[in-house]
Design an enzyme around this catalytic site. Structure first.
Site, PDB file in Angstrom:
ATOM      1  N   GLY A  93       0.799  -1.225   0.000  1.00 31.32           N
ATOM      2  CA  GLY A  93       0.000   0.000   0.000  1.00 31.32           C
ATOM      3  C   GLY A  93       0.829   1.271   0.000  1.00 31.32           C
ATOM      4  CG  HIS A 100       6.294   7.279   4.420  1.00 31.10           C
ATOM      5  ND1 HIS A 100       6.625   6.933   3.125  1.00 31.10           N
ATOM      6  CD2 HIS A 100       4.987   6.972   4.558  1.00 31.10           C
ATOM      7  CE1 HIS A 100       5.571   6.451   2.510  1.00 31.10           C
ATOM      8  NE2 HIS A 100       4.555   6.447   3.361  1.00 31.10           N
TER       9      HIS A 100
HETATM   10  P1  AMP Z   1       1.917   5.567   1.965  1.00 31.75           P
HETATM   11  O1  AMP Z   1       0.601   5.218   1.331  1.00 31.75           O
HETATM   12  O2  AMP Z   1       2.311   4.695   3.100  1.00 31.75           O
HETATM   13  O3  AMP Z   1       3.003   5.718   0.920  1.00 31.75           O
HETATM   14  O4  AMP Z   1       1.688   6.981   2.637  1.00 31.75           O
HETATM   15  C1  AMP Z   1       1.882   8.195   1.997  1.00 31.75           C
HETATM   16  C2  AMP Z   1       1.225   9.239   2.863  1.00 31.75           C
HETATM   17  O5  AMP Z   1       1.750  10.492   2.497  1.00 31.75           O
HETATM   18  C3  AMP Z   1      -0.288   9.321   2.728  1.00 31.75           C
HETATM   19  O6  AMP Z   1      -0.883   9.105   3.989  1.00 31.75           O
HETATM   20  C4  AMP Z   1      -0.516  10.741   2.203  1.00 31.75           C
HETATM   21  O7  AMP Z   1      -1.656  11.317   2.770  1.00 31.75           O
HETATM   22  C5  AMP Z   1       0.743  11.447   2.644  1.00 31.75           C
HETATM   23  N1  AMP Z   1       1.153  12.593   1.855  1.00 31.75           N
HETATM   24  C6  AMP Z   1       1.336  12.640   0.512  1.00 31.75           C
HETATM   25  N2  AMP Z   1       1.786  13.853   0.144  1.00 31.75           N
HETATM   26  C7  AMP Z   1       1.910  14.579   1.284  1.00 31.75           C
HETATM   27  C8  AMP Z   1       2.338  15.913   1.580  1.00 31.75           C
HETATM   28  N3  AMP Z   1       2.730  16.764   0.606  1.00 31.75           N
HETATM   29  N4  AMP Z   1       2.331  16.327   2.867  1.00 31.75           N
HETATM   30  C9  AMP Z   1       1.945  15.484   3.852  1.00 31.75           C
HETATM   31  N5  AMP Z   1       1.533  14.228   3.641  1.00 31.75           N
HETATM   32  C10 AMP Z   1       1.513  13.776   2.378  1.00 31.75           C
END
Ligand code: AMP
Ligand code: ZN
Length: 114
Positions: A93, A100
């Site tokens: 996912g 992160h």
């Molecule tokens: P994942 O699906 O584990 O790769 O999580 C990526 C996360 O990054 C998601 O929860 C998004 O809401 C978050 N996200 C994407 N772009 C940004 C941004 N510019 N600032 C803060 N969160 C972000």
């Protein structure tokens, strides 16, 4: 090609409040929170995913988890509990290809994860 969004945040090119800001690690609130507290903790150097971590990243891994522990305490959720998630790859996912940790808290979570 568009540059990695978490690298840009880590370099201060996208103005977000950094809740953790050391030479190696940054943390900031998720733009689309899935819990009352939803913080992303990232290495400042670009590592595409957990799968790309190297042996020599040990100190970095320590700090990523230290940040999770410490931010949970600062946000007042350490005692009630919290969840730390690392989505990895397509089936995991992962949507942003920069390692992160999701630190999520403020509600109860189910198991197994969806
Ligand atoms: P994942 O699906 O584990 O790769 O999580 C990526 C996360 O990054 C998601 O929860 C998004 O809401 C978050 N996200 C994407 N772009 C940004 C941004 N510019 N600032 C803060 N969160 C972000
Ligand atoms: Zn990156």
């Amino acid at each position: 090609m568009q540059e990695c969004v978490f690298c840009r945040i880590a370099r201060g090119e996208i103005p977000v409040q950094l809740l953790w800001d050391t030479p190696a690690v940054a943390a900031f609130r998720d733009a689309n929170p899935q819990a009352p507290i939803h913080i992303l903790i990232v290495p400042k150097k670009h590592i595409p995913s957990l799968d790309a971590l190297q042996e020599e990243d040990g100190a970095l891994v320590d700090e990523l988890f230290k940040a999770a522990r410490e931010l949970a305490r600062r946000e007042g959720c350490a005692e009630r509990g919290y969840r730390v998630v690392i989505n990895t790859g397509a089936d995991g996912g992962q949507t942003v290809p920069h390692l992160h940790l999701h630190l999520m808290a403020g509600r109860e979570f189910g198991w197994p994860a969806g």
